[in-house]
Design a protein around this motif. Structure first.
Motif, mmCIF file in Angstrom:
data_model
loop_
_atom_site.group_PDB
_atom_site.id
_atom_site.type_symbol
_atom_site.label_atom_id
_atom_site.label_comp_id
_atom_site.label_asym_id
_atom_site.label_seq_id
_atom_site.Cartn_x
_atom_site.Cartn_y
_atom_site.Cartn_z
ATOM 1 N N GLU A 86 8.691 60.631 14.166
ATOM 2 C CA GLU A 86 9.673 61.220 15.066
ATOM 3 C C GLU A 86 9.212 62.349 15.351
ATOM 4 N N ASN A 87 9.814 62.849 16.509
ATOM 5 C CA ASN A 87 9.693 64.447 17.257
ATOM 6 C C ASN A 87 10.918 65.171 16.842
ATOM 7 N N TYR A 88 10.524 66.616 16.738
ATOM 8 C CA TYR A 88 11.420 67.462 16.359
ATOM 9 C C TYR A 88 11.192 68.584 17.405
ATOM 10 N N ARG A 89 12.300 69.521 17.309
ATOM 11 C CA ARG A 89 12.149 70.798 18.291
ATOM 12 C C ARG A 89 12.433 71.960 17.370
ATOM 13 N N LEU A 90 11.633 73.173 17.334
ATOM 14 C CA LEU A 90 12.061 74.480 16.979
ATOM 15 C C LEU A 90 12.400 75.464 18.016
ATOM 16 N N CYS A 144 36.417 76.751 33.478
ATOM 17 C CA CYS A 144 35.626 76.166 32.194
ATOM 18 C C CYS A 144 34.102 75.908 32.435
ATOM 19 N N LYS A 145 33.412 76.174 31.665
ATOM 20 C CA LYS A 145 31.892 76.175 31.598
ATOM 21 C C LYS A 145 31.674 74.584 31.172
ATOM 22 N N LYS A 146 31.091 74.100 32.109
ATOM 23 C CA LYS A 146 30.274 72.543 31.605
ATOM 24 C C LYS A 146 29.033 72.865 31.492
ATOM 25 N N ASP A 147 28.542 72.133 30.570
ATOM 26 C CA ASP A 147 26.959 72.165 30.321
ATOM 27 C C ASP A 147 26.427 70.712 30.961
ATOM 28 N N ASN A 148 26.313 70.936 32.151
ATOM 29 C CA ASN A 148 25.821 69.325 32.819
ATOM 30 C C ASN A 148 24.255 69.263 32.910
ATOM 31 N N SER A 149 23.650 69.753 31.696
ATOM 32 C CA SER A 149 22.217 69.584 31.834
ATOM 33 C C SER A 149 21.774 68.001 31.665
ATOM 34 N N THR A 150 20.609 68.116 31.952
ATOM 35 C CA THR A 150 19.907 66.805 31.755
ATOM 36 C C THR A 150 19.562 66.446 30.216
ATOM 37 N N PRO A 151 19.397 65.489 29.831
ATOM 38 C CA PRO A 151 18.809 65.114 28.218
ATOM 39 C C PRO A 151 17.639 66.158 28.103
ATOM 40 N N ILE A 152 17.424 66.623 26.824
ATOM 41 C CA ILE A 152 16.111 67.384 26.559
ATOM 42 C C ILE A 152 15.108 66.415 25.975
ATOM 43 N N ASP A 153 13.973 66.726 26.494
ATOM 44 C CA ASP A 153 12.734 65.826 26.237
ATOM 45 C C ASP A 153 11.924 66.126 25.146
ATOM 46 N N PHE A 154 11.845 65.429 24.062
ATOM 47 C CA PHE A 154 11.018 65.961 23.072
ATOM 48 C C PHE A 154 9.834 65.187 22.899
ATOM 49 N N SER A 155 9.632 64.258 23.926
ATOM 50 C CA SER A 155 8.266 63.274 23.768
ATOM 51 C C SER A 155 6.961 63.953 23.940
#
Length: 172
Positions: A146-150, A19-30
């Motif tokens: 608010e911040n967004y990501r493209l 099983c592939k887990k996605d153990n990444s850290t939260p993405i920073d939009f700041s």
């Protein structure tokens, strides 16, 4: 019975280990790359924005998996040179400039900080510099302060993703 339990144990072990887990850290939009309306960098620069992303999470990869009807004929790949959007921050309207060596398709997805898709589109580029305008001011999914990501990806005629990246922006 012993053989059955051994086989069942091996099956479960293999199933869970594959099983592939996605153990990444939260993405920073700041962090954003701050530009004026002429696309001049005027202060902070986020070096992770508006460039090639070598690694994406499973969730990020899934954003560009939407169907479109754009047809490109060039099967080769070439360079892609994204530029920071301008202005950033903005009121919900901005310009995104790209320079592509070859004809290609760009898929673009905008997400909020909760990673919810708010907008997606695809565009055909013929090669060379091009600026595309976006206006989210009347879209109620976008909010001030608010911040967004493209997320963007470039594809050749074989629908092969050969360049991917992201950029963060702020609506004020």
């Amino acid at each position: 019975m012993k053989t059955f339990l051994t086989t069942a144990f091996l099956f479960i072990t293999v199933a869970f280990s594959s099983c592939k887990k996605d153990n990444s850290t939260p993405i920073d939009f700041s962090k954003i790359t701050v530009t004026d309306t002429s696309c001049i960098y005027i202060s902070d620069v986020d070096n992770t924005d508006w460039t090639y992303d070598a690694v994406w999470t499973i969730q990020e990869k899934s954003f560009l998996n939407f169907t479109d009807s754009i047809v490109v004929t060039d099967s080769t790949t070439g360079y892609v040179q994204p530029s920071a959007i301008c202005a950033n921050p903005n009121e919900g309207a901005f310009t995104l400039s790209m320079n592509t060596e070859k004809q290609c398709k760009m898929k673009l997805v905008c997400v909020n900080t909760e990673m919810q898709v708010l907008y997606y589109a695809s565009k055909k580029f013929t090669g060379g510099p091009i600026a595309t305008a976006y206006d989210f001011r009347s879209n109620t999914a976008f909010h001030k302060n608010e911040n967004y990501r493209l997320y963007y990806g470039f594809y050749n005629s074989k629908d092969s993703l050969y360049y991917k990246g992201h950029g963060d922006f702020r609506i004020e």
